[in-house]
Design a protein around this motif. Structure first.
Motif, PDB file in Angstrom:
ATOM      1  N   SER A  20       0.869  -1.162   0.000  1.00 52.37           N
ATOM      2  CA  SER A  20       0.000   0.000   0.000  1.00 52.37           C
ATOM      3  C   SER A  20       0.911   1.219   0.000  1.00 52.37           C
ATOM      4  N   CYS A  21       0.365   2.378   0.282  1.00 45.29           N
ATOM      5  CA  CYS A  21       1.149   3.598   0.187  1.00 45.29           C
ATOM      6  C   CYS A  21       2.271   3.645   1.220  1.00 45.29           C
ATOM      7  N   GLY A  22       2.036   3.109   2.402  1.00 43.99           N
ATOM      8  CA  GLY A  22       3.028   3.179   3.463  1.00 43.99           C
ATOM      9  C   GLY A  22       3.761   1.873   3.641  1.00 43.99           C
ATOM     10  N   PRO A  23       5.089   1.899   3.916  1.00 46.46           N
ATOM     11  CA  PRO A  23       5.864   0.671   4.065  1.00 46.46           C
ATOM     12  C   PRO A  23       5.432  -0.170   5.253  1.00 46.46           C
ATOM     13  N   THR A  24       4.840   0.472   6.276  1.00 43.90           N
ATOM     14  CA  THR A  24       4.432  -0.292   7.449  1.00 43.90           C
ATOM     15  C   THR A  24       3.211  -1.157   7.164  1.00 43.90           C
ATOM     16  N   GLU A  25       2.532  -0.906   6.020  1.00 43.48           N
ATOM     17  CA  GLU A  25       1.343  -1.672   5.683  1.00 43.48           C
ATOM     18  C   GLU A  25       1.643  -2.820   4.725  1.00 43.48           C
ATOM     19  N   ARG A  26       2.897  -3.061   4.456  1.00 40.48           N
ATOM     20  CA  ARG A  26       3.273  -4.163   3.577  1.00 40.48           C
ATOM     21  C   ARG A  26       2.843  -5.486   4.181  1.00 40.48           C
ATOM     22  N   LYS A  27       2.396  -6.394   3.321  1.00 44.16           N
ATOM     23  CA  LYS A  27       2.036  -7.731   3.763  1.00 44.16           C
ATOM     24  C   LYS A  27       2.842  -8.765   2.993  1.00 44.16           C
ATOM     25  N   LEU A  28       3.103  -9.885   3.640  1.00 40.20           N
ATOM     26  CA  LEU A  28       3.854 -10.950   2.993  1.00 40.20           C
ATOM     27  C   LEU A  28       2.945 -11.748   2.062  1.00 40.20           C
ATOM     28  N   PRO A  29       3.523 -12.359   1.028  1.00 41.38           N
ATOM     29  CA  PRO A  29       2.723 -13.195   0.125  1.00 41.38           C
ATOM     30  C   PRO A  29       2.246 -14.456   0.825  1.00 41.38           C
ATOM     31  N   ILE A  30       1.321 -15.139   0.190  1.00 40.67           N
ATOM     32  CA  ILE A  30       0.846 -16.444   0.656  1.00 40.67           C
ATOM     33  C   ILE A  30       1.266 -17.469  -0.394  1.00 40.67           C
ATOM     34  N   TYR A  31       2.001 -18.489   0.026  1.00 41.16           N
ATOM     35  CA  TYR A  31       2.541 -19.475  -0.905  1.00 41.16           C
ATOM     36  C   TYR A  31       1.666 -20.725  -0.986  1.00 41.16           C
ATOM     37  N   GLY A  32       1.838 -21.445  -2.085  1.00 42.50           N
ATOM     38  CA  GLY A  32       1.167 -22.726  -2.232  1.00 42.50           C
ATOM     39  C   GLY A  32      -0.051 -22.654  -3.128  1.00 42.50           C
ATOM     40  N   GLU A  33      -0.646 -23.822  -3.320  1.00 43.29           N
ATOM     41  CA  GLU A  33      -1.845 -23.911  -4.157  1.00 43.29           C
ATOM     42  C   GLU A  33      -3.002 -23.140  -3.521  1.00 43.29           C
ATOM     43  N   ARG A  34      -3.855 -22.612  -4.383  1.00 46.29           N
ATOM     44  CA  ARG A  34      -5.054 -21.929  -3.891  1.00 46.29           C
ATOM     45  C   ARG A  34      -6.235 -22.347  -4.756  1.00 46.29           C
ATOM     46  N   THR A  35      -7.385 -22.497  -4.108  1.00 47.43           N
ATOM     47  CA  THR A  35      -8.570 -22.997  -4.809  1.00 47.43           C
ATOM     48  C   THR A  35      -9.724 -22.008  -4.661  1.00 47.43           C
ATOM     49  N   PRO A  36     -10.319 -21.560  -5.778  1.00 51.85           N
ATOM     50  CA  PRO A  36     -11.489 -20.684  -5.675  1.00 51.85           C
ATOM     51  C   PRO A  36     -12.718 -21.486  -5.247  1.00 51.85           C
ATOM     52  N   VAL A  37     -13.442 -20.972  -4.278  1.00 49.15           N
ATOM     53  CA  VAL A  37     -14.637 -21.654  -3.767  1.00 49.15           C
ATOM     54  C   VAL A  37     -15.803 -20.677  -3.771  1.00 49.15           C
ATOM     55  N   GLU A  38     -16.900 -21.103  -4.366  1.00 51.31           N
ATOM     56  CA  GLU A  38     -18.093 -20.247  -4.407  1.00 51.31           C
ATOM     57  C   GLU A  38     -18.939 -20.482  -3.162  1.00 51.31           C
ATOM     58  N   LYS A  39     -19.346 -19.404  -2.513  1.00 56.03           N
ATOM     59  CA  LYS A  39     -20.210 -19.541  -1.339  1.00 56.03           C
ATOM     60  C   LYS A  39     -21.197 -18.386  -1.298  1.00 56.03           C
ATOM     61  N   GLU A  40     -22.202 -18.532  -0.445  1.00 58.96           N
ATOM     62  CA  GLU A  40     -23.256 -17.526  -0.363  1.00 58.96           C
ATOM     63  C   GLU A  40     -23.121 -16.732   0.925  1.00 58.96           C
ATOM     64  N   VAL A  41     -23.086 -15.414   0.797  1.00 62.86           N
ATOM     65  CA  VAL A  41     -22.988 -14.520   1.943  1.00 62.86           C
ATOM     66  C   VAL A  41     -24.075 -13.462   1.815  1.00 62.86           C
ATOM     67  N   ASP A  42     -24.961 -13.395   2.808  1.00 61.19           N
ATOM     68  CA  ASP A  42     -26.074 -12.436   2.808  1.00 61.19           C
ATOM     69  C   ASP A  42     -26.897 -12.533   1.525  1.00 61.19           C
ATOM     70  N   GLY A  43     -27.103 -13.767   1.089  1.00 63.15           N
ATOM     71  CA  GLY A  43     -27.931 -13.989  -0.082  1.00 63.15           C
ATOM     72  C   GLY A  43     -27.230 -13.771  -1.412  1.00 63.15           C
ATOM     73  N   LYS A  44     -25.950 -13.421  -1.356  1.00 64.26           N
ATOM     74  CA  LYS A  44     -25.196 -13.189  -2.586  1.00 64.26           C
ATOM     75  C   LYS A  44     -24.098 -14.242  -2.740  1.00 64.26           C
ATOM     76  N   LYS A  45     -23.918 -14.695  -3.972  1.00 64.99           N
ATOM     77  CA  LYS A  45     -22.854 -15.655  -4.247  1.00 64.99           C
ATOM     78  C   LYS A  45     -21.542 -14.914  -4.488  1.00 64.99           C
TER      79      LYS A  45
END
Length: 214
Positions: A20-45
């Motif tokens: 983000s704009c500030g260096p203190t807000e940097r986040k590390l990556p997430i490694y490995g396989e990732r799977t998209p999952v469809e779910k319903e939240v508040d009536g929306k998919k």
């Protein structure tokens, strides 16, 4: 096809390292396989992402006590694979990991976990003696042993290459990565434990992820 962290580290870092704009807000990556999952939240998919995580485990530690993932609940931990009589990369790797241990010693948010890949020789008493000589004097850094199947199996989950090899120095071939695991059991960084610059980055990135989970 098996994937190891050294094969994908550059691609994943470039794709998932968030700034983000500030260096203190940097986040590390997430490694490995990732799977998209469809779910319903508040009536929306919506489409959510399920990330690769470290499965439950149980190993015998240097105090002859069973160590499970419960020990690391709500903690960030750094893990690696070694063996006590390793004549090649292990001494340097463990001395460098000791720098992280000493920096965060006493913290209830950071822990360390070293798996011995020598399932024949590195019994708890051997690991205890090794830890003491290294300078570890509390339970913040755990050293564990287990069956070949269990140790080598968990190494694959950490995306670290390990192999019993009579032609390798000491009889075992393995990578010297120091791997950061977050409290959600996800891989967040991997660093060459024999490289001073990589170890320096490990220490910096531990501060980054601690800020994320403060």
């Amino acid at each position: 096809m098996k994937k190891y962290i050294g094969q994908s580290i550059m691609a994943i870092t470039s794709a998932y390292l968030l700034f983000s704009c500030g260096p203190t807000e940097r986040k590390l990556p997430i490694y490995g396989e990732r799977t998209p999952v469809e779910k319903e939240v508040d009536g929306k998919k919506i489409v959510d992402t399920v990330y690769h995580t470290i499965p439950d485990f149980s190993f015998l530690n240097q105090d002859s006590t069973l160590l499970t993932q419960d020990f690391f609940k709500d903690k960030i931990y750094v893990t690696n694979f070694f063996f006590t009589h390793c004549p090649s990369i292990c001494p340097t790797m463990q001395r460098n990991l000791l720098k992280a241990y000493e920096k965060y010693k006493g913290s209830n948010k950071v822990a360390f976990l070293s798996h011995s890949i020598d399932f024949k020789y590195d019994q708890p008493s051997v690991l205890k003696d090794y830890a003491t000589k290294l300078g570890v004097d509390n339970d913040q850094w755990q050293f564990v042993t287990g069956s070949k199947a269990d140790i080598y199996g968990i190494a694959e989950k950490y995306m670290v290459y390990t192999k019993e090899d009579e032609n390798a120095p000491g009889g075992y071939d393995h990578q010297g990565y120091l791997v950061i695991i977050d409290p959600d059991k996800r891989i967040r960084g991997a660093y060459d434990g024999t490289d001073d610059e990589q170890v320096k980055k490990l220490l910096e990135d531990l501060d980054v992820i601690l800020a994320e989970y403060k």
